[in-house]
Design an enzyme around this catalytic site. Sequence first.
Site, short mmCIF file in Angstrom:
data_model
loop_
_atom_site.label_atom_id
_atom_site.label_comp_id
_atom_site.label_asym_id
_atom_site.label_seq_id
_atom_site.Cartn_x
_atom_site.Cartn_y
_atom_site.Cartn_z
CB SER A 99 -0.96 0.01 1.19
OG SER A 99 -1.98 -0.91 0.96
CE1 TYR A 196 -4.86 1.79 4.43
CE2 TYR A 196 -5.76 -0.18 3.45
CZ TYR A 196 -4.74 0.74 3.56
OH TYR A 196 -3.63 0.63 2.78
CG ASN A 198 -6.71 -2.71 -0.33
OD1 ASN A 198 -5.73 -1.98 -0.24
ND2 ASN A 198 -6.83 -3.83 0.36
CB THR A 336 2.29 0.76 6.73
OG1 THR A 336 0.96 1.32 6.80
CG2 THR A 336 3.08 1.25 7.92
CG ASN A 364 -1.14 -14.03 7.80
OD1 ASN A 364 -2.02 -13.28 8.21
ND2 ASN A 364 -1.23 -15.33 7.90
S1 HEL Z 1 -3.59 -3.82 4.68
C1 HEL Z 1 -2.66 -2.64 5.64
C2 HEL Z 1 -1.66 -2.06 4.65
N1 HEL Z 1 -2.26 -2.15 3.37
C3 HEL Z 1 -3.51 -2.89 3.21
C4 HEL Z 1 -2.95 -3.50 1.98
C5 HEL Z 1 -1.70 -2.77 2.31
N2 HEL Z 1 -2.75 -4.90 1.94
C6 HEL Z 1 -3.75 -5.77 1.88
O1 HEL Z 1 -4.90 -5.43 1.81
C7 HEL Z 1 -3.29 -7.20 1.87
C8 HEL Z 1 -4.10 -7.97 2.76
C9 HEL Z 1 -3.69 -9.42 2.85
C10 HEL Z 1 -2.35 -9.59 3.41
C11 HEL Z 1 -2.08 -10.98 3.93
C12 HEL Z 1 -0.63 -10.90 4.37
O2 HEL Z 1 -0.40 -10.50 5.52
O3 HEL Z 1 0.22 -11.13 3.52
N3 HEL Z 1 -2.93 -11.31 5.04
C13 HEL Z 1 -3.92 -12.22 4.98
O4 HEL Z 1 -4.18 -12.86 3.99
C14 HEL Z 1 -4.67 -12.40 6.28
N4 HEL Z 1 -5.69 -13.38 6.21
C15 HEL Z 1 -3.63 -1.63 6.19
C16 HEL Z 1 -1.87 -3.32 6.75
C17 HEL Z 1 -1.25 -0.66 5.05
O5 HEL Z 1 -0.40 -0.61 5.94
O6 HEL Z 1 -1.78 0.32 4.54
O7 HEL Z 1 -0.60 -2.88 1.98
#
Ligand code: HEL
Length: 413
Positions: A99, A196, A198, A336, A364
Amino acid sequence: MGSGTVRGGAVIGAVVLSLLAVPAPAMGGEAPAAARTAGLRAPDLTGVRGVLRAAGRQGAPGAMARIDDRGGVRRAAVGVADRGTGRALADEDRFRVGSVTKTFTAVVLLQLVDEGRLKLDDPVERHLPGLLPDDRITVRHLLSHRSGLYDYTNDMFEKTVPGFEAVRDEVFTYRQLVDRALQHPSTDVPGAAYRYSNTNFVVAGMLVEELTGNSVAAEYRDRIFGPLGLHDTFYVHPGTRIPGRHARGYLTPDEAGAPLVDSTRQTVSWAQSAGAVISTTRDLNTFYSALLGGRLTSAARLAEMTKWVKVGDSQAYGLGLRRRDLSCGVSVYGHTGAVQGYYTYAFTTEDGSRSLTALANTSNNGTVLNTMLGTLESAFCGTKGKARGGSGGSVERYEDVAPQVAVGEPAGS
Ligand code: HEL
């Protein structure tokens, strides 16, 4: 637009959920601008290294950070870029920034505002007729996460590894992603609350393409990557590979003890203008320094970008830009990123003079995410910062994240 502007002619887990919807606007009671750098201290590289080591102990194959401070550079890295070869992670390694892409998209749109091609308070309906169900949603609502548009990734990544594998090679149109969001009712009345999503930055990408007639890839390149000399920054969608030397990304499964999944190769089509840029620590530091230094937009647009909606006690969101208020009283500006296999923190001071980018090549894993926040404390608050890297648990225990992103204990802990 200042004469130094690069566009010459025109110029996680339950603890988090309470922070996701914040009534807006909540802009009162802010420290005056000059007060936001008053506590700045010499960077504590020993502290940064301690944080990176802690992230390694908590499951990140590698972690690194780079501080650019008025021409001086400090670097630290631990662990590996590639678990297969054992190659050490290093500053030159490219990675997926997730992001952090949102700031790039916001900058393109704000340049278009500077050029008179749209206004921040224009309804999206004016430029993309019939796309959204509510013609009260404005461009500003998108960029500040106040549109009320549902985040389609909540459904996609409910189950982490199956969710990822289902989209790894997929190529979506923007409209397909928006359609997924519109299968759900709006979360809020437009403008009412920060939440928030996407979806907002997918629609922002559509606006860029509609207004310019060009791909977002071309606009990022011509307006930002090229003028700033970001030679290690790319938008390759729908390509699946990171060009050149790069860190591999390792996704942490939900199941305790399950092996990490190499998630390097993917289209990132599920995110596109919300999250598919590839970059390096150096280029992200250059980007945020230029942005806060006033070299990418007019002063008026930068002022719009830094009108904050408070998010919890120590964070705020502007337009595609986060603010984090550190323990020493310094506020830093950036974004982030969490894309499968990579966590990024990229922030700079109010005048852009000191920047930090930190990367862990896993995701994750909420413990690693929270620990990495300590790199900001050490980079901007020095030895007075809260993070010492020992347990990784001494900084705040929450992150402003989308609900699908785990921020509790890592799998296996
Ligand atoms: S999430 C956040 C971050 N942003 C948002 C966006 C990004 N990333 C996502 O929407 C990915 C979500 C899935 C990520 C995955 C993992 O951790 O790899 N997690 C899962 O599948 C959990 N079930 C708000 C943290 C931001 O900091 O803006 O980048």
